[in-house]
Design an enzyme around this catalytic site. Structure first.
Site, PDB file in Angstrom:
ATOM      1  CB  SER A   1      -3.774   1.751   8.694  1.00  0.00           C
ATOM      2  OG  SER A   1      -4.111   3.023   9.173  1.00  0.00           O
TER       3      SER A   1
ATOM      4  CE  LYS B   1      -2.178   3.040  11.768  1.00  0.00           C
ATOM      5  NZ  LYS B   1      -3.518   3.373  12.522  1.00  0.00           N
TER       6      LYS B   1
ATOM      7  CE1 TYR C   1       1.784   6.367  11.275  1.00  0.00           C
ATOM      8  CE2 TYR C   1       0.516   8.228  10.412  1.00  0.00           C
ATOM      9  CZ  TYR C   1       0.444   6.891  10.835  1.00  0.00           C
ATOM     10  OH  TYR C   1      -0.461   6.280  11.306  1.00  0.00           O
TER      11      TYR C   1
ATOM     12  CE1 TYR D   1      -7.925   2.311  10.460  1.00  0.00           C
ATOM     13  CE2 TYR D   1      -8.909   0.786   8.827  1.00  0.00           C
ATOM     14  CZ  TYR D   1      -8.014   1.897   9.068  1.00  0.00           C
ATOM     15  OH  TYR D   1      -6.990   2.382   8.414  1.00  0.00           O
TER      16      TYR D   1
ATOM     17  CB  VAL E   1      -7.956   4.976   5.185  1.00  0.00           C
ATOM     18  CG1 VAL E   1      -6.769   5.773   4.366  1.00  0.00           C
ATOM     19  CG2 VAL E   1      -9.289   5.763   5.040  1.00  0.00           C
TER      20      VAL E   1
END
Lengths: 312, 312, 312, 312
Positions: C68, C71, C196, C248, C266
């Site tokens: 992540s 992102k 992705y 998160y 993660v």
């Protein structure tokens, strides 16, 4: 037609008795928690036989409070008092996949209309629509109506249970204030909660409950006198809700597996209706994980299989 | 550093004035509805200048009620009274994508803990944690705390607004009873609602509000005396919530576009903090569709661009 | 300014090491599950020192996948490619109280717009907006952009991780098809998923990650050459999202307790930015129950306390 | 028993015809949009009369696609193929207050189990359970089963509608990938979507549909040969779902107002069952705001009132 003798009914009760050990008595208020988990009693009130209309088995003297079963009876009264259009302007007719005490759909639905009269929000809105110039008059009209369904028998409510629920039922207050903000109900919330907790605490035994069920089975007519107690259409509406939303979040499964219109309460009571034939009253306080009497539901399943009582 | 003169600030106000026509004054209670939509006033309280610390412009005499801005102040008091651990045992720290008055997350979260102290549920829980042996004492401690932040200036609350909100705020009652059922709050709900509606109705002008903002900008110290009014950590926590959840459901966008910690209220007030530099108080009652003062938000955007006030 | 020597950083790592036993390595794909739970490494890239700009400690050769963290980097690229208006027409800016992979808000929001670019739905939409005439060109542009942030260092992606995620990431496919139905994305879903999963599998060590973080700390400029790699406004937007949604469902709490803009993955990586000062890269794969590196978050907490790195 | 002549049925159609102007033809794919909004046709298939078993009225040659009506038929086949236990391990039995294409309950329910087989998620899971060694074999078995219900009549599917839905049904793909991630379905999603869009595009006229309905009315037996086509219990289950969830989010209201088990499709078809008596097939493409044929629902309401067809 099935279940003609006490002996036959006793046989069914004996078969389901072992199930009570797997259930759990409601414990959110002390008065309910005190129930004897092993208790199972049932009565079947035939509407098509002569003078000897009722068979029963188990500890039939044992009283219990109606709890959510009262939702059906007060819905009938509100429909009589206010008519179809007024009632269903405030409360919907659709089943829900949410818990009976959920707020979510109130928030996400347009108009904050409770989805149906069998969830708590809907039942509270229905109770608020009963006629009466004062809270006391509303309550006395409800009690009187239930007594009429019992052929005039004097019954009352369990004050200890009602008081205990009144003190602890903050979630219902939350539902009421939400609905009040959105114009679904008006008036004083605590007065409404007072009536509602009393209606839930109305007390009777399974014989009484089977007689009320028999009124619905008889299209609203007194099974003994033939007098109209509930208009036929109102009785039909009540039976339909019993099918689509009568057994909490197991209503769909119960319709599939059993197919008998039924309404359960957290006390362990179930009122079931076999249209045109008979009414059933059951009490057994051990509940399954969805809040239905575990032995009671099984009694109805056996009856459906053996006597072909399913409406489907 | 920017915004040193009344004239400079007036220039900004003149630029944003046309926006008020696009907004809408809150109309859910008559007292708020009566606000003059064209009103825009602002004050900037510098913490690093000598005696002449405050510049202002617009109708600075105009009072308004704090409404949700009070959530930040009472959070500070509750943290002082009860400490970090106790407060955040009952209220979370996470932003939410739901509306400020939503019930949904209360129902779907474990422990029914309000997600943060800036949504109504969280703010009500925070108010319930203010020390005091009686509702009256709690309320007087809140008012006294706000007066301390103002350097001892005597201010009060708008009784008409408070009374009106008290009568109509059934949704907040609903949130309270839900939380009471789940043990997030205890005690009498109407007493809590009484305190909460009073805290929301605390009344001041933009000069006053800029001084309170300056306390936060000054890490909790009085910008004039240097006395500690709020512990530094508490002030920091409050500023962080102003960034993550201060502008209702536009908080994220406001952080991106403006980047100044700010808390708005439905009355049209905004308290904004430029850490280490200055506090800002704004009043302009025309709101955008997410409940923030439309001209007020634009004033802060211009300041962020021209004076580089973003913390990011 | 703090954390000037490898020794100092090693001291912090020693303090947090015992925490790894309380965490849990991500196990949803075999390649991640294979990580050594006891691993902790960190690097701090100062933007204001001369030639010797980076301190590090732990097993700094250990590579990990960005997951992540990517992102943030792809958001920067999409903003460079498409501009603010286009990107935020498709993706919102608001934090959410829902899980990072939730569908609910997509369904209940108007326009099915993902709430922000840090949840999976938003990140997928952002990746779809990267310029390129073919999926392959889009992917190569992403990889090239990351290499630019590393001063031109050639890095790649972990094919095993990417392949494994590609095969199992049906929930992301579900999000994509939902968004495709509602016009948030268009084009082939599997091609998007391919890009992705590759971007998530970009592999580097903590030294590399700290250098990228340093670009953000330096307002988008290369910390060594001073060249503009990311426009200042884009860098600012990225840092803001790291504060409001970077960790998160613990983002709000992390902002309160730590106050350093950070994005976790993660795999156990965290990229953290102390604006104007330094970039931090951390790797430690034992995760807490909300998916953040348990030792990594504690390293940042210690730094915030000891070196006053909080932006609040 | 009612509705014995074409003339009688035509009378009802004439009464409801004006309603079509208030409805709206489904327009999400061109092939459906092309339907003639003024069309109304109906057929009643008696199971207890001699050779002349079917009355009909309106443009009975007009074909239409089954759409959601196919959900009932494929549920019957899956129950025959896999048995009660296997099917209901993957799909629930409870009505839902959410839209037929909603994801929310999948996310909030334990096990991500679709609430019932009449919502899209549940229907897709049911289709995936039909026996067959290849997608093509599954599809041919579905088509063959429907032909059996029609007494062997050769029917097919509308390729234009199926292709068009296949291309645009990304929301169903989203549901599938969500369920695949959670183990509710496995296998290739596009292959499942291919079968599902074909089953929805099976084409027939109202006479055909009334014959299929008659099979359910006849407890699963062919109304002409008496052969068992569906086991009685399976037929009963299907009829029950038609009551609790057959008419989208108007199912509860339809049970109250009409009380005839019925399943509607977005093409404007309705299959209705009067147990022990007759099957009804209706086509009228103008839909009400909940997706049910506006004239079709009214035809059933009139029949319920005039012929006492309600099961309640």
């Amino acid at each position: 037609m099935g279940c003609q003798t006490d002996q036959e009914l006793l046989g069914i009760i004996e078969r389901v008795k072992p199930l009570v050990a797997k259930g759990k008595v409601a414990d959110y208020i002390p008065a309910l928690k005190a129930a004897d988990q092993s208790n199972v009693s049932a009565a079947v009130f035939h509407i098509t036989r002569g003078s000897d209309v009722c068979v029963s088995a188990g500890d039939i003297e044992q009283k219990f409070t109606l709890q959510s079963i009262s939702k059906v009876l007060v819905l009938a009264l509100a429909l009589i008092d206010q008519g179809y259009t007024n009632v269903f302007q405030k409360v919907g007719m659709e089943p829900t996949g949410d818990p009976y005490n959920s707020m979510i759909k109130l928030e996400t639905s347009s108009h904050s209309k409770p989805l149906n009269p069998m969830i708590n929000a809907g039942a509270l809105a229905v109770t608020s629509m009963v006629n009466g110039n004062s809270p006391d008059e509303k309550w006395r009209r409800i009690l009187h109506f239930v007594q009429c369904l019992l052929g005039g028998k004097a019954i009352g409510y369990n004050k200890e249970v009602a008081d205990s629920e009144y003190k602890t039922t903050d979630l219902n207050r939350s539902l009421c204030y939400f609905m009040k903000q959105h114009g679904v109900i008006d008036g004083d919330v605590d007065e409404l909660i007072d009536i509602y907790t009393k209606q839930c605490a109305i007390e009777m035994n399974c014989l009484d409950l089977s007689r009320i069920a028999a009124v619905f089975a008889n299209n609203g007519r007194d099974p003994q006198t033939g007098n109209i107690l509930i208009e036929e259409e109102v009785a039909r509406i009540c039976k339909t809700f019993m099918v689509t939303c009568g057994m909490y979040n197991a209503s769909g499964e119960f319709a599939i597996k059993v197919g008998i219109p039924a309404k359960s309460g957290v006390s362990g009571g179930i009122m079931a209706v076999v249209p045109g034939k008979l009414g059933i009253g059951i009490f057994s306080p051990a509940l399954d994980e969805r809040g239905n009497s575990i032995a009671g539901a099984e009694i109805l399943k056996i009856m459906a299989e053996e006597y072909h009582f399913s409406i489907f």
